[in-house]
Design a protein around this motif. Sequence first.
Motif, PDB file in Angstrom:
ATOM      1  N   ILE A   1       0.081  -8.307  17.079  1.00 18.52           N
ATOM      2  CA  ILE A   1       0.376  -8.464  15.653  1.00 18.52           C
ATOM      3  C   ILE A   1       0.547  -7.100  14.993  1.00 18.52           C
ATOM      4  CG2 ILE A   1      -0.466  -9.367  13.462  1.00 18.52           C
ATOM      5  CD1 ILE A   1       0.417 -11.528  15.396  1.00 18.52           C
ATOM      6  N   ALA A   2      -0.367  -6.153  15.302  1.00 20.32           N
ATOM      7  CA  ALA A   2      -0.295  -4.825  14.678  1.00 20.32           C
ATOM      8  C   ALA A   2       1.002  -4.121  15.044  1.00 20.32           C
ATOM      9  CB  ALA A   2      -1.500  -3.979  15.094  1.00 20.32           C
ATOM     10  N   ALA A   3       1.450  -4.258  16.281  1.00 22.22           N
ATOM     11  CA  ALA A   3       2.686  -3.599  16.698  1.00 22.22           C
ATOM     12  C   ALA A   3       3.881  -4.137  15.922  1.00 22.22           C
ATOM     13  CB  ALA A   3       2.891  -3.780  18.201  1.00 22.22           C
TER      14      ALA A   3
ATOM     15  N   TRP B   1      -3.866  -1.267   5.956  1.00 20.69           N
ATOM     16  CA  TRP B   1      -3.274  -2.587   5.724  1.00 20.69           C
ATOM     17  C   TRP B   1      -4.058  -3.688   6.421  1.00 20.69           C
ATOM     18  CZ3 TRP B   1      -1.813  -5.713   9.716  1.00 20.69           C
ATOM     19  CH2 TRP B   1      -1.615  -5.108  10.963  1.00 20.69           C
ATOM     20  N   ASP B   2      -4.761  -3.357   7.510  1.00 16.67           N
ATOM     21  CA  ASP B   2      -5.469  -4.363   8.290  1.00 16.67           C
ATOM     22  C   ASP B   2      -6.948  -4.438   7.943  1.00 16.67           C
ATOM     23  OD1 ASP B   2      -5.990  -1.845   9.197  1.00 16.67           O
ATOM     24  OD2 ASP B   2      -5.966  -2.350  11.333  1.00 16.67           O
ATOM     25  N   ALA B   3      -7.354  -3.778   6.842  1.00 14.50           N
ATOM     26  CA  ALA B   3      -8.779  -3.746   6.518  1.00 14.50           C
ATOM     27  C   ALA B   3      -9.327  -5.132   6.200  1.00 14.50           C
ATOM     28  CB  ALA B   3      -9.021  -2.794   5.348  1.00 14.50           C
TER      29      ALA B   3
ATOM     30  N   LEU C   1       0.831  -1.208   0.000  1.00 10.11           N
ATOM     31  CA  LEU C   1       0.000   0.000   0.000  1.00 10.11           C
ATOM     32  C   LEU C   1       0.864   1.255   0.000  1.00 10.11           C
ATOM     33  CD1 LEU C   1      -2.824  -0.965   2.525  1.00 10.11           C
ATOM     34  CD2 LEU C   1      -3.041  -0.640   0.060  1.00 10.11           C
ATOM     35  N   ALA C   2       1.903   1.250   0.833  1.00  6.26           N
ATOM     36  CA  ALA C   2       2.762   2.428   0.926  1.00  6.26           C
ATOM     37  C   ALA C   2       3.456   2.717  -0.403  1.00  6.26           C
ATOM     38  CB  ALA C   2       3.791   2.236   2.032  1.00  6.26           C
TER      39      ALA C   2
END
Length: 626
Positions: A609-611, A590-592, A549-550
Amino acid sequence: MARRVKIRRTPRHRGTLTAAGQKITDPSKTFKSSMGSSGSDWQEQAWTFLDKVGELRYYVGWRAASVARCQLIGSDLDPDTGRPTGYTENPTVRKIVRDIAGGVTGQSQILKRLATALTVPGEGFVAMIVRDSESVETYSDGSPLSVEDQEQGEFQEWIVLSRDEIKASGSDGLEFTLEDDSKHLFDEERDLLFRVWNPHPRKASEADSPVRAAEDTLLEIVRTTKSIDNAAKSRLVGNGILFVPQEMSLPSQTSPGATPMADDPAGPDYGIQPDSVQQLQDLLYQVGTTAYKDQESMAAFMPIIASVPGEWTDKVEHVTFDSAVAETSLKTREAAIRRLAMSLDVAPERLLGLGANSNHWSAWAIAEDDVKVHVVPVLETIVAELTKYILRPLLEEAGIDPNQYVVWYDTTPLTQDPDKKAEAAVAHDRGGLTTKALRKYSGFDDSDGYDLTTAEGWQELARDKAAADVSLIPTLAPLLGGVANQITPPAQQPAITAPTDTTPVESETLPESEPVSQPDSTDEPPTETVTSAAVLAFVETFTARALELANKRRRNRANAAQFRGVPMHLAHRNLPAVPATDVPKLIEGWDASVPWQTVERLGFTRRTIAAWVERDAADALTRGAA
């Protein structure tokens, strides 16, 4: 416009702004050559262009509004570099700068009009005038005087004047035209006046502006626009003339009247029809006027009927008055607008829109470049004159070295991204921001948070935490009450501990695991091995999605070559590094599509996980090609 200055004109020894005005001896003589005339021809033309060319009006408005959003500040001068530091602890300097134009509101108005003056005619005149409250009832903007100013007997106002608002009065006097069209005679003993201008490169005493060099281009825009407008107007004069045989009469435009008798007194020529040519001319005028005033009327669509001898009808066609808009006029105007965009002190994208090499992710960078290149020079011109005529004289009277301080500017309101939600969330997670501040940046107030001063607030917090992570029920049982004893938390998977090695490792470059021999069907797979493999797969997959995405958001026509033949999630290796503050926006979303319920059923918390994913993505993007 500032209504009054907080530094009062009471005892002169206190160092008021009026005393600073006295430092300029005989200002009418000093500026006689620059204010005695009505201005140069190009300056008069520049004001005309501002009223007629919308593109120029937009540019001037954008520049003036940008300057007005900045703030005036007092600053120390660095003893080594001589550059302003952007801050000072000296209370006298801070008070003097704060009281310029009566405060922040007045300074914004002063900066806005000065920016307009420097952009169009290239010069403006700043005046601080003292007015008697006994002779006037309102400020120059028409608002009523405050009770304080009425009781004091006099008040001060800061105004910015153009050449047209300064006229000679008597042999050596000056008369100002204020905002409410009232007049004020300049008093050298009490008032202050100084000029702010862009020196021309050839003759510094003359003013210069971006509009001056674009005069021919602006004339071309005005001329082609007028040509296009005339062509449009011509089509409104009916739908031409339709010639019919003479046997069919032209409808009379006069009202019917009675036939005169023999004994009637002499009067108008009753029954005499006007000349047919004059009749046709009057009809054309009437139809054209009606169609121009009301473009929806039938006069704009119906043809005019005229008669000719029958034998000539096959010789004459339908005659129209409209003139087609020349294609060259449209192209000429478009090219002139592009020339104007290149001539003005602004990025061409401001007038022409974002180009092929720009996208919405690079628009913020363009705005920052505009501030540095096109807004800051205007501010530096203004603060230089404020330092010279306001700050230095007052510091000298106060016994302070004026060479150590300047009036400076702060462009933070322009360059700082107003949306700080992502940065605030990251700072809060790292312990650098309070929960109260996080709510503020996210658009919430204190009523949306937990009231930790009461037992009910703590219980509400415990219930929400337990609902998000049922494994916390035993720990939060004292706050949850009796209901906690009726709930049996699920068996927990072995906890995932963060790696002891704090050296960031880019997720997509992690070494491949050693091949593991397949165990017999009767053997139970080691739980710890399965857990480690699962978290590695999660982090590696989700990090690749975040980097993809970035990199997509950073791609444009200018850097398209760096993306060829490279997987999108690895393209950052060919791009420069990005600031850490830009990472949350680049990887947003990213987590959608992550099935968090499935992940949590495997025993992993969303926060863990997100961290890991955000840490690995930030490490990869901030290193870039390095």
